[in-house]
Design a protein around this motif. Structure first.
Motif, short mmCIF file in Angstrom:
data_model
loop_
_atom_site.label_atom_id
_atom_site.label_comp_id
_atom_site.label_asym_id
_atom_site.label_seq_id
_atom_site.Cartn_x
_atom_site.Cartn_y
_atom_site.Cartn_z
N VAL A 161 31.93 27.74 15.43
CA VAL A 161 31.89 29.20 15.52
C VAL A 161 30.47 29.70 15.36
O VAL A 161 29.99 30.56 16.11
CB VAL A 161 32.82 29.85 14.49
CG1 VAL A 161 32.63 31.37 14.48
CG2 VAL A 161 34.28 29.51 14.77
N GLY A 162 29.77 29.14 14.38
CA GLY A 162 28.38 29.53 14.15
C GLY A 162 27.49 29.22 15.34
O GLY A 162 26.61 30.02 15.70
N GLU A 163 27.74 28.07 15.97
CA GLU A 163 26.96 27.71 17.15
C GLU A 163 27.22 28.69 18.30
O GLU A 163 26.31 29.04 19.06
CB GLU A 163 27.29 26.28 17.59
CG GLU A 163 26.83 25.21 16.61
CD GLU A 163 25.35 25.31 16.30
OE1 GLU A 163 24.55 25.40 17.27
OE2 GLU A 163 24.98 25.31 15.10
N VAL A 201 28.13 31.84 17.94
CA VAL A 201 27.48 33.10 17.57
C VAL A 201 26.00 33.05 17.91
O VAL A 201 25.43 33.98 18.48
CB VAL A 201 27.68 33.39 16.06
CG1 VAL A 201 26.74 34.51 15.60
CG2 VAL A 201 29.12 33.77 15.77
N LYS A 202 25.36 31.94 17.57
CA LYS A 202 23.92 31.78 17.87
C LYS A 202 23.66 31.79 19.38
O LYS A 202 22.67 32.35 19.85
CB LYS A 202 23.41 30.48 17.26
CG LYS A 202 23.39 30.48 15.74
CD LYS A 202 22.98 29.10 15.20
CE LYS A 202 23.07 29.04 13.70
NZ LYS A 202 22.76 27.69 13.17
N LEU A 203 24.57 31.15 20.14
CA LEU A 203 24.43 31.13 21.59
C LEU A 203 24.54 32.56 22.13
O LEU A 203 23.74 32.97 22.99
CB LEU A 203 25.51 30.25 22.21
CG LEU A 203 25.56 30.23 23.75
CD1 LEU A 203 24.25 29.71 24.34
CD2 LEU A 203 26.74 29.39 24.24
N GLY A 204 25.51 33.31 21.64
CA GLY A 204 25.69 34.69 22.08
C GLY A 204 24.47 35.54 21.78
O GLY A 204 24.03 36.36 22.60
N GLU A 205 23.89 35.34 20.61
CA GLU A 205 22.69 36.08 20.24
C GLU A 205 21.54 35.75 21.20
O GLU A 205 20.79 36.63 21.62
CB GLU A 205 22.30 35.73 18.80
CG GLU A 205 21.09 36.49 18.28
CD GLU A 205 20.80 36.18 16.83
OE1 GLU A 205 20.16 37.02 16.17
OE2 GLU A 205 21.22 35.10 16.33
N ASP A 206 21.42 34.48 21.55
CA ASP A 206 20.36 34.04 22.46
C ASP A 206 20.54 34.66 23.84
O ASP A 206 19.57 35.12 24.47
CB ASP A 206 20.35 32.52 22.54
CG ASP A 206 19.08 31.97 23.19
OD1 ASP A 206 18.02 32.61 23.05
OD2 ASP A 206 19.15 30.89 23.80
N TRP A 229 30.73 38.94 15.03
CA TRP A 229 30.12 38.49 13.78
C TRP A 229 29.36 39.63 13.08
O TRP A 229 29.37 39.74 11.86
CB TRP A 229 29.18 37.32 14.07
CG TRP A 229 28.32 36.91 12.91
CD1 TRP A 229 28.74 36.38 11.73
CD2 TRP A 229 26.89 36.97 12.85
NE1 TRP A 229 27.65 36.11 10.92
CE2 TRP A 229 26.51 36.46 11.59
CE3 TRP A 229 25.90 37.39 13.73
CZ2 TRP A 229 25.17 36.37 11.19
CZ3 TRP A 229 24.58 37.30 13.34
CH2 TRP A 229 24.23 36.79 12.08
N LEU A 230 28.74 40.49 13.86
CA LEU A 230 28.00 41.60 13.27
C LEU A 230 28.92 42.60 12.58
O LEU A 230 28.45 43.43 11.79
CB LEU A 230 27.17 42.33 14.34
CG LEU A 230 25.97 41.56 14.90
CD1 LEU A 230 25.23 42.40 15.92
CD2 LEU A 230 25.01 41.13 13.79
N SER A 231 30.21 42.54 12.87
CA SER A 231 31.17 43.41 12.20
C SER A 231 31.98 42.67 11.13
O SER A 231 32.96 43.20 10.62
CB SER A 231 32.14 44.03 13.22
OG SER A 231 31.45 44.91 14.09
#
Length: 285
Positions: free
Chosen positions: A29-31, A33-38, A133-135
């Protein structure tokens, strides 16, 4: 009234507490989230989306960073905070109940001049993961007013109505004032020709090869009342909420009278007709 104030304070307080220790989730899940941010930070150059976006825009151009430096954590219009809590939500544009991925996809296609749906693709899921994730820690608050964060819904409705009234009265004089204002306040970052400079995004036009640079005619920022609302809330960068209503309305009028891609036949003329305006008369032709 007291109940409404209590709900607002609870939302803000919960959000602030959630942001204090906001580390990435563990594992897969964390990976994601990081991909989405990128992807959100590098939309038109990211390997998963670069061939799908026919513009030089990224999601972070409109969804600005807050004090933590993360895209979409601004407390102004354009925030991602609370957005995921609003879905499923009714969309007037689609005349249907939509999901968070649907909302992202609509922005991707219209605002980014995207060429195909990203719903249930790796990119679409990743972007939804980051926004969700931001929420994290923010109470659910399904939004019956529209597919946007409950944090800014009332302000959005109030100001878009305000600017709709102003734009219905627009004339060639307002266009000329918007042009002068743009040249004085906006051109330094976005270029006199609207093509952007460095990390500052393009607002209209084509590149040397004839490819469109900015949002399409059906993007939210192409709507005269929407763009004025966003501009007043966020621009100039670092000076949010300093523009007068008329300055914001006129610069939005000028920017959105410039050439940009049609979307399935929808053109900039249609955005002016929405307010009973003739584009040729506004620009003085």
């Amino acid at each position: 009234m007291k109940k409404r104030v209590g709900i607002v304070l609870l939302f803000i307080g919960t959000w602030l507490c959630a942001q204090e220790n906001h580390s990435y989730p563990e594992g897969t899940v964390g990976e994601m989230v990081k991909l989405g941010e990128d992807i959100i930070n590098h939309t038109y150059t990211h390997p998963l989306t670069k061939d799908l976006v026919h513009s030089k825009l990224t999601c972070k151009n409109c969804h600005l960073a807050g004090k933590d430096g993360r895209t979409g954590t601004t407390q102004n219009i354009g925030t991602f905070i609370g957005t995921a809590t609003a879905f499923p939500s009714y969309s007037k544009r689609h005349h249907a109940i939509i999901t968070l991925q649907d909302r992202i996809n609509g922005c991707f296609l219209r605002c980014m001049n995207g060429q195909q749906s990203i719903v249930n693709t790796k990119a679409g899921l990743a972007m939804a993961a980051y926004i969700t994730w931001l929420s994290d820690g923010v109470p659910m608050h399904m939004n019956t007013k529209g597919p946007r964060s409950p944090k800014i819904t009332k302000l959005w409705e109030k100001n878009t109505k305000k600017f709709a009234k102003l734009q219905r009265k627009a004339t060639h004089t307002n266009y000329l004032h918007g042009k002068a204002f743009y040249e004085k306040k906006c051109a330094l970052c976005h270029g006199e020709n609207g093509k952007g400079k460095g990390d500052f995004p393009p607002l209209w036009g084509k590149d040397a090869s004839g490819k469109w640079l900015a949002f399409s005619a059906d993007g939210s920022m192409a709507k005269l009342h929407n763009s004025a609302t966003w501009i007043q809330a966020n621009m100039p960068l670092g000076e949010a909420n300093t523009l007068s209503d008329q300055d914001a309305a006129d610069v939005a009028l000028y920017i959105n009278a410039q050439e940009r891609a049609n979307y399935h036949g929808y053109s900039i003329d249609d955005n002016f007709k929405q307010f009973g305006l003739d584009l040729s008369s506004i620009i003085g032709k």
